[in-house]
Structure formats: structure tokens, C-alpha cells
Design a protein around this motif. Structure first.
Motif, mmCIF file in Angstrom:
data_model
loop_
_atom_site.group_PDB
_atom_site.id
_atom_site.type_symbol
_atom_site.label_atom_id
_atom_site.label_comp_id
_atom_site.label_asym_id
_atom_site.label_seq_id
_atom_site.Cartn_x
_atom_site.Cartn_y
_atom_site.Cartn_z
ATOM 1 N N SER A 25 -2.849 16.397 5.153
ATOM 2 C CA SER A 25 -2.256 16.256 6.478
ATOM 3 C C SER A 25 -0.813 16.760 6.491
ATOM 4 C CB SER A 25 -2.272 14.786 6.901
ATOM 5 O OG SER A 25 -1.553 14.598 8.095
ATOM 6 N N SER A 26 -0.423 17.322 7.611
ATOM 7 C CA SER A 26 0.978 17.736 7.774
ATOM 8 C C SER A 26 1.798 16.641 8.444
ATOM 9 C CB SER A 26 1.047 19.023 8.596
ATOM 10 O OG SER A 26 0.481 18.798 9.881
ATOM 11 N N LYS A 27 1.128 15.573 8.903
ATOM 12 C CA LYS A 27 1.826 14.486 9.607
ATOM 13 C C LYS A 27 2.282 13.361 8.687
ATOM 14 C CE LYS A 27 0.722 13.262 13.797
ATOM 15 N NZ LYS A 27 -0.016 12.709 14.938
ATOM 16 N N GLY A 28 1.479 13.045 7.681
ATOM 17 C CA GLY A 28 1.823 11.921 6.819
ATOM 18 C C GLY A 28 1.047 11.962 5.528
ATOM 19 N N HIS A 29 1.447 11.089 4.607
ATOM 20 C CA HIS A 29 0.694 10.965 3.363
ATOM 21 C C HIS A 29 0.793 9.531 2.851
ATOM 22 C CE1 HIS A 29 4.634 11.380 1.468
ATOM 23 N NE2 HIS A 29 4.097 10.916 0.359
ATOM 24 N N VAL A 30 -0.183 9.167 2.047
ATOM 25 C CA VAL A 30 -0.213 7.831 1.459
ATOM 26 C C VAL A 30 0.712 7.844 0.247
ATOM 27 C CG1 VAL A 30 -1.626 6.024 0.448
ATOM 28 C CG2 VAL A 30 -2.551 7.424 2.313
ATOM 29 N N ALA A 31 1.796 7.081 0.338
ATOM 30 C CA ALA A 31 2.812 7.053 -0.710
ATOM 31 C C ALA A 31 2.645 5.867 -1.654
ATOM 32 C CB ALA A 31 4.202 7.012 -0.079
ATOM 33 N N LEU A 32 1.826 4.869 -1.247
ATOM 34 C CA LEU A 32 1.672 3.671 -2.055
ATOM 35 C C LEU A 32 0.401 2.930 -1.656
ATOM 36 C CD1 LEU A 32 3.154 1.739 -4.129
ATOM 37 C CD2 LEU A 32 3.997 0.511 -2.122
ATOM 38 N N VAL A 33 -0.297 2.405 -2.657
ATOM 39 C CA VAL A 33 -1.388 1.455 -2.430
ATOM 40 C C VAL A 33 -0.983 0.174 -3.149
ATOM 41 C CG1 VAL A 33 -3.791 0.876 -2.930
ATOM 42 C CG2 VAL A 33 -3.207 3.177 -2.126
ATOM 43 N N ALA A 34 -0.953 -0.923 -2.415
ATOM 44 C CA ALA A 34 -0.535 -2.205 -2.978
ATOM 45 C C ALA A 34 -1.635 -3.236 -2.792
ATOM 46 C CB ALA A 34 0.755 -2.678 -2.311
ATOM 47 N N SER A 35 -1.779 -4.105 -3.782
ATOM 48 C CA SER A 35 -2.830 -5.116 -3.739
ATOM 49 C C SER A 35 -2.329 -6.437 -4.312
ATOM 50 C CB SER A 35 -4.052 -4.655 -4.530
ATOM 51 O OG SER A 35 -5.081 -5.633 -4.464
ATOM 52 N N ASN A 36 -2.865 -7.513 -3.768
ATOM 53 C CA ASN A 36 -2.588 -8.842 -4.290
ATOM 54 C C ASN A 36 -3.553 -9.210 -5.421
ATOM 55 O OD1 ASN A 36 -4.593 -8.889 -2.097
ATOM 56 N ND2 ASN A 36 -4.673 -11.091 -2.471
ATOM 57 N N LYS A 37 -4.439 -8.300 -5.764
ATOM 58 C CA LYS A 37 -5.413 -8.554 -6.837
ATOM 59 C C LYS A 37 -5.303 -7.448 -7.880
ATOM 60 C CE LYS A 37 -8.476 -11.217 -4.020
ATOM 61 N NZ LYS A 37 -9.662 -11.976 -4.187
ATOM 62 N N PRO A 38 -4.840 -7.785 -9.082
ATOM 63 C CA PRO A 38 -4.646 -6.749 -10.103
ATOM 64 C C PRO A 38 -5.930 -6.067 -10.559
ATOM 65 C CG PRO A 38 -4.198 -8.942 -11.002
ATOM 66 C CD PRO A 38 -4.425 -9.109 -9.533
ATOM 67 N N ASP A 39 -7.096 -6.681 -10.287
ATOM 68 C CA ASP A 39 -8.366 -6.067 -10.675
ATOM 69 C C ASP A 39 -9.108 -5.447 -9.492
ATOM 70 O OD1 ASP A 39 -8.926 -8.486 -9.441
ATOM 71 O OD2 ASP A 39 -10.504 -9.054 -10.850
ATOM 72 N N ALA A 40 -8.444 -5.295 -8.345
ATOM 73 C CA ALA A 40 -9.091 -4.717 -7.167
ATOM 74 C C ALA A 40 -9.430 -3.247 -7.433
ATOM 75 C CB ALA A 40 -8.177 -4.838 -5.955
ATOM 76 N N PHE A 41 -10.628 -2.851 -7.082
ATOM 77 C CA PHE A 41 -11.074 -1.480 -7.337
ATOM 78 C C PHE A 41 -10.276 -0.459 -6.532
ATOM 79 C CE2 PHE A 41 -14.115 2.129 -7.149
ATOM 80 C CZ PHE A 41 -14.161 2.399 -8.507
#
Length: 185
Positions: A25-41
Motif C-alpha cells: 500500500s502507498s497509504k500505510g503499513h503495519v509497523a507493529l503487531v502487539a499481543s497480550n499472549k506471548p504464545d499467540a500465533f
């Protein structure tokens, strides 16, 4: 370019579709994925897209650790994609009208605390509803009560099971969530 952060607690199929959509995309990008579960897939899915990840506890989120990380990463929009914790008010205030959630039902039906995933689909089946769908909405201080941005519906037949309802809803989520996010930013 708009910097997106995805918060997720589980498998991350919606997060994957969002990362896939925004990788070119030229509009945006995913800069971070955050989770409250360290084993989340979802964290594995993020690694496949070379997206940085961050994990935190509920207590850390409430203490402002997540907000600090989002600021450090210069995040513009926060996307909730299967994130199961209630967002603290200070985090919501830090992203006014820039935090969006997807819910697996046609709100205001089947919303609120405890209404997520299979619980929603079981409730739809038990009520005998003829349709269900998705709602994409802004996040406010109350579960599933923010301004509705988009809804899409699918039929529910008497033969449907909670699992088949879930499959129909996931298809809507995967089709529309990335597009709606792009239109918002």
C-alpha cells in the motif's frame, strides 16, 4: 505513510489479511503487531511479514507500557483484530477516532463483555437469527459501543452450526476489514 499497529490475542487470521493488504500500500503499513499472549500465533504471522512484535501483560498495559511502545513506534492508528482485553481509557484518548475494532456480529446485537468468537456464533444460532455479520467500529470506553463505520451481513440457515456461521463471518472479516481500514486512514 500512516503507521498501523495491530493488537491481537490469538491466531491472527485477520491480522494476516491486514498485513498482506498493506505490504504494497502507498497509504500505510503495519509497523507493529502487539499481543497480550506471548504464545499467540499472530506473532508468528507477523514474523512472516517481517513486522516487529511486542508482548505485554494486562498489568503492563494498564500501567502505560503499551502506550509508551505505540508512541515510541510513532503509531498513527491502532487496529484491534481479535484483541480480548478492554482497552484502558488513557490509551483510547491517545488515539481519538484512530482506534478501530472488528466484531463478529451485527452490533448492537451480541456485543459487550464476554461476547467474542464462538460465544457470539453460539448466541446467534441459539436465537434462531436469519442473518449475522461483521461490524467495524471505532473504539470508545465501552465494549462494542463505538461509532459504527461499516457492517456486512450473511445469511444464517437452520442447517448452519456455530462453526459454519464462524466460517461465513470470517470470510466477511477477511474480505472487508483491510479495505475499510485503508478507507479510514
Amino acid at each position: 505513510m500512516i503507521r498501523l499497529a495491530i493488537l491481537a490475542s490469538g491466531s491472527g487470521s485477520n491480522a494476516e489479511k491486514i498485513m498482506e493488504h498493506f505490504q504494497n500500500s502507498s497509504k500505510g503499513h503495519v509497523a507493529l503487531v502487539a499481543s497480550n499472549k506471548p504464545d499467540a500465533f499472530v506473532l508468528e504471522r507477523a514474523k512472516n511479514f517481517q513486522v516487529p512484535t511486542f508482548t505485554f501483560t494486562k498489568k503492563e498495559m494498564e500501567a502505560g507500557v503499551l502506550l509508551d511502545k505505540l508512541r515510541e513506534e510513532k503509531i498513527d492508528w491502532v487496529i484491534l483484530a481479535g484483541f480480548l482485553l478492554k482497552i484502558p481509557d488513557d490509551l483510547i484518548r491517545a488515539f481519538p477516532n484512530r482506534m478501530v475494532n472488528i466484531h463478529p456480529a451485527l452490533l448492537p446485537k451480541y456485543g459487550g463483555k464476554g461476547m467474542y468468537g464462538a460465544y457470539v456464533h453460539e448466541a446467534v444460532k441459539a436465537a434462531g437469527d436469519k442473518e449475522t455479520g461483521i461490524t467495524i467500529h471505532l473504539v470508545n470506553e465501552h465494549y462494542d459501543e463505538g461509532k459504527i463505520i461499516f457492517q456486512a451481513a450473511t445469511s444464517v440457515t437452520p442447517e448452519d452450526t456455530p462453526d459454519s456461521i464462524a466460517q461465513k463471518v470470517h470470510a466477511l472479516e477477511h474480505r472487508y476489514f483491510p479495505e475499510v481500514i485503508e478507507s479510514l486512514i
